[in-house]
Design a protein around this motif. Structure first.
Motif, short mmCIF file in Angstrom:
data_model
loop_
_atom_site.label_atom_id
_atom_site.label_comp_id
_atom_site.label_asym_id
_atom_site.label_seq_id
_atom_site.Cartn_x
_atom_site.Cartn_y
_atom_site.Cartn_z
N UNK A 125 0.87 -1.19 0.00
CA UNK A 125 0.00 0.00 0.00
C UNK A 125 0.90 1.23 0.00
N UNK A 126 0.57 2.19 -0.86
CA UNK A 126 1.36 3.42 -0.92
C UNK A 126 0.77 4.47 0.01
N UNK A 127 1.64 5.05 0.84
CA UNK A 127 1.24 6.12 1.77
C UNK A 127 1.94 7.39 1.33
N UNK A 128 1.15 8.41 1.00
CA UNK A 128 1.71 9.70 0.57
C UNK A 128 1.40 10.75 1.62
N UNK A 129 2.43 11.46 2.08
CA UNK A 129 2.29 12.47 3.13
C UNK A 129 2.96 13.76 2.65
N UNK A 130 2.61 14.91 3.23
CA UNK A 130 3.25 16.16 2.82
C UNK A 130 4.62 16.34 3.44
N UNK A 131 5.50 17.02 2.72
CA UNK A 131 6.75 17.49 3.29
C UNK A 131 6.48 18.90 3.82
N UNK A 132 6.67 19.08 5.12
CA UNK A 132 6.27 20.33 5.77
C UNK A 132 7.50 21.08 6.28
N UNK A 133 7.58 22.35 5.94
CA UNK A 133 8.57 23.25 6.52
C UNK A 133 7.81 24.19 7.45
N UNK A 134 7.97 23.97 8.76
CA UNK A 134 7.10 24.59 9.76
C UNK A 134 5.67 24.08 9.47
N UNK A 135 4.74 24.95 9.07
CA UNK A 135 3.39 24.49 8.75
C UNK A 135 3.10 24.63 7.26
N UNK A 136 4.12 24.95 6.47
CA UNK A 136 3.92 25.18 5.04
C UNK A 136 4.21 23.92 4.26
N UNK A 137 3.29 23.61 3.34
CA UNK A 137 3.40 22.40 2.51
C UNK A 137 4.31 22.72 1.33
N UNK A 138 5.51 22.10 1.28
CA UNK A 138 6.47 22.43 0.22
C UNK A 138 6.74 21.27 -0.73
#
Length: 445
Positions: free
Chosen positions: A175-188
């Motif tokens: 199963x593929x799990x995709x999550x955000x890369x976060x710098x502080x609270x900003x999605x980069x």
């Protein structure tokens, strides 16, 4: 020189304007991945737990964040990314691994991803993208370079997290799990992790450990009842209880037991010497002493009446002191809790300052690189301008030389024409022929 300085100033203003525009186009903040997302109902609970916990934290890894931030700063266009994607897919079909593909599997970010895979055996692959869906680092070759048109990128930016339905890959239930890369609270950017469902630790193992922890905590639980047991006699219960026990203990032997005991003990000891020494007098003295003791019992009865008051005052003072100490302890506890909270927030604040400093450093480096590029271009233009001026100067000198040569040629032509005129005159004189113009004049006359 003044023109060159003006050109450099204009270039710097354009660069700063571009930086401000790019900063304004940064991706918007997203909600915390734990609060929202698209999670398949076909994956076990332990996969959901690691997806919203451990794997989400992977997206905050400083090395990963730095790599994504650096790639975002390059400002690749969609055309450049798609051209790279075309090269990527062509090389993949031919079974080749181009240098730019290897670079994404050997950079510091890729090394960190491989370390995470080694620490967690249930992970089969990891790859990270920038804010446009282009790969920034990865543990193995992906099917393409650009993920921006796929759900693993789009849905993560919309919903915060994506856990796909499991499927068979190389005989494994993945199963593929995709999550955000976060710098502080900003999605980069995004991170996609392949998870082998069969190797994910089941929740039961975690529950089996909990009873052991509770058993180890049983020992402090035994100590806790002892503390109140020792505290109670000190404050309220023990002191009055001691007074009540002491009063009857002093009254009973003095009223009933002490006097007869003395009489019985004295009688046998004094009866033998009575025959010789005059025991009745001694007996009477002992009896009088016993009577005196009986007469003193009312005073002793009065002392117990006064004793509780003293004890109560002492207990009240002790209670007041205890209340003061308790208040001081509570104040110290509050200050300690406040200091603990401050200490807990301090690393986050330090991290924030470090991240801001890194961002500023990257922007400064970027501007410095652009300024260097512009200065090099200006230097090149100035050198080319100097070359053009030198060529123009040489051409002007050649033109002047050509003019001088033409002037000399014209003078020579004039001299030759005059000489020819003189020669023609001489020839006419010799031949006796008139000049045609003279003949024409004669005819008119």
């Amino acid at each position: 020189m003044g023109k060159i300085i003006l050109v450099m100033i204009c270039a710097l203003s354009l660069i700063l304007g571009a930086c401000e525009k790019r900063e304004s186009k940064k991706p918007s903040e997203v909600k915390s991945p734990e609060a929202t997302g698209i999670i398949s109902n076909k994956v076990p609970q332990q996969v959901v737990d690691i997806a919203t916990g451990l794997l989400t934290d992977f997206g905050k890894d400083p090395i990963v964040v730095k790599a994504v931030k650096t790639q975002n700063a390059l400002g690749q266009t969609k055309d450049q990314i798609k051209a790279m994607d075309t090269k990527w897919q062509a090389a993949k079909k031919e079974g080749k691994t181009e240098p730019f593909m290897k670079a994404l599997m050997e950079n510091p970010c890729a090394k960190q991803l491989n370390k995470l895979m080694t620490e967690h055996p249930f992970i089969t692959e990891i790859f990270v993208t920038d804010n446009q869906g282009a790969n920034a680092c990865q543990t193995g070759l992906t099917g393409d370079y650009w993920q921006g048109d796929e759900a693993k990128f789009k849905e993560v930016y919309k919903k915060g997290i994506l856990v796909s339905h499991p499927g068979l890959e190389d005989g494994m239930n993945i199963s593929q799990v995709s999550v955000p890369v976060l710098m502080k609270k900003r999605h980069i950017g995004t991170m996609t992790i392949g998870v082998n469902i069969d190797k994910v630790p089941a929740p039961k193992k975690a529950e089996a450990v909990k009873p052991k922890v509770e058993q180890t905590e049983a020992a402090p639980a035994v100590v806790k009842p002892v503390a109140p047991a020792t505290e109670e006699p000190k404050t309220e219960v023990v002191a009055p209880a001691v007074v009540e026990k002491v009063v009857p203990a002093t009254e009973e032997p003095k009223k009933e037991i002490a006097a007869p005991a003395v009489a019985e003990k004295v009688a046998p000891e004094t009866e033998e010497p009575k025959t010789e020494v005059g025991v009745p007098a001694e007996v009477t003295e002992k009896v009088e002493e016993a009577v005196d003791e009986k007469m003193e019992t009312p005073a002793q009865k009065e002392t117990p009446k006064e004793a509780p008051a003293i004890v109560v005052e002492a207990v009240e003072e002790a209670q007041e002191d205890a209340a003061k100490v308790t208040q001081q302890v509570e104040e110290v506890a509050k200050e300690t809790e406040k200091a603990t909270k401050d200490l807990l927030y301090l690393p986050a604040q330090v991290e924030k300052v470090q991240q801001d400093a890194e961002e500023v450093q990257l922007e400064v480096e970027k501007v410095a690189a652009q300024v260097k590029m512009v200065s090099e271009k200006v230097q090149k233009v100035s050198e080319e301008s100097q070359q053009v001026l030198d060529k123009a100067r040489n051409a002007m000198e050649q033109v002047l030389k050509a003019r001088a040569q033409l002037r000399d040629a014209a003078d020579q032509i004039q001299k030759s024409a005059a000489l020819m005129t003189e020669k023609l005159g001489e020839i006419q004189l010799i031949t006796g022929e008139q000049d045609p113009q003279d003949k024409a004049l004669e005819k008119t006359d």
